[in-house]
Design an enzyme around this catalytic site. Structure first.
Site, PDB file in Angstrom:
ATOM      1  N   LEU A  89      22.672  55.403  39.690  1.00 24.48           N
ATOM      2  CA  LEU A  89      23.038  56.751  39.273  1.00 24.48           C
ATOM      3  C   LEU A  89      22.867  57.734  40.432  1.00 24.48           C
ATOM      4  CD1 LEU A  89      21.319  56.777  35.758  1.00 24.48           C
ATOM      5  CD2 LEU A  89      23.647  56.103  36.360  1.00 24.48           C
ATOM      6  N   CYS A  90      23.870  58.569  40.574  1.00 22.22           N
ATOM      7  CA  CYS A  90      23.840  59.576  41.633  1.00 22.22           C
ATOM      8  C   CYS A  90      23.156  60.836  41.106  1.00 22.22           C
ATOM      9  CB  CYS A  90      25.270  59.891  42.094  1.00 22.22           C
ATOM     10  SG  CYS A  90      25.344  61.159  43.383  1.00 22.22           S
ATOM     11  N   LEU A  91      21.855  60.957  41.391  1.00 21.71           N
ATOM     12  CA  LEU A  91      21.072  62.121  40.982  1.00 21.71           C
ATOM     13  C   LEU A  91      20.372  62.687  42.213  1.00 21.71           C
ATOM     14  CD1 LEU A  91      19.423  60.634  37.758  1.00 21.71           C
ATOM     15  CD2 LEU A  91      21.600  61.838  37.941  1.00 21.71           C
TER      16      LEU A  91
END
Length: 234
Positions: A89-91
């Site tokens: 996940l791109c966080l």
């Protein structure tokens, strides 16, 4: 150097584990794999008044050997309608953004940020766009999904047993409801048969009485005719 950094990561993660046990993150439980402290698994309980309410979501954090100087990878394993499953996940708190990472951030900080982003609708790499209805459906299915995951059951035995108990309770309620429905249906059938028999008996008695009255009437008519004829003859 690698050994020293790895020792630093281990020490830091052990410290974070003690901290999270003492001061849990709201709606989140997290533990490291017994065989690898660099891999943590977490369980998110869907907060009230959200499309995730009633859901249980399993995911994992994979920390680099350079932690806390580099951020972890974040994954969601349980279908949820917000994030793709088994996808990095791109966080801002994940390894997609090492430039925004702060070494002072702990596992608790990461989990809090992940939950906050889950409750938002901001798109990012690895996110999904689904309706609240879909999210609620997935929330209802999440417990059964997690129960089929051996890692989940091994790391979160209390949660797994809670799910099993809920499933047993639902099955018992379904059985009781089915028995009550069948019993009610049987009673209605018996009442219908008894009512039909009573109606048939009443119909038979009514027909017999009508026949008797016809016979009596015919006899009376015959007697009257006979009397009239006798009177005329005399």
């Amino acid at each position: 150097m690698s050994k020293r950094v790895n020792t630093t990561a281990t020490a830091r993660l052990r410290q974070d584990y003690m901290r999270i046990m003492k001061d849990p993150v709201p709606y989140v439980k997290a533990v490291p794999l017994p065989s690898n402290i660099l891999e943590w698994h977490y369980v998110v309980t869907g907060p009230e008044n959200t499309p995730y309410e009633g859901g249980t979501y399993h995911g994992k954090l994979v920390f680099p050997r350079e932690f806390p100087f580099k951020p972890p990878s974040i994954y969601m394993i349980t279908p949820n309608g917000r994030f793709k499953c088994n996808t990095r996940l791109c966080l801002s708190i994940s390894d997609f953004h090492p430039d925004t990472w702060n070494p002072a951030w702990s596992v608790s900080t990461i989990l809090t940020g992940m939950l906050s982003f889950m409750l938002e609708k901001t798109p990012t790499l690895g996110s999904l766009e689904t309706s609240d209805y879909t999210k609620r459906q997935l929330a209802a299915q999440s417990s059964s999904f997690n129960l089929s995951d051996k890692v989940f059951c091994d790391l979160f035995p209390e949660e797994a047993e809670k799910i099993r108990e809920e499933i047993r309770k639902r099955e018992e309620e379904i059985r009781e409801s089915t028995c009550q429905t069948l019993q009610s249906s049987h009673q209605s059938s018996v009442a219908g048969v008894e009512g039909g028999n009573a109606d048939r008996q009443q119909g038979f008695m009514g027909t017999a009485l009508s026949n008797i009255l016809v016979i009596i009437g015919f006899a009376a008519f015959a007697y009257t005719v006979k009397y009239v004829l006798k009177t005329i003859v005399e």
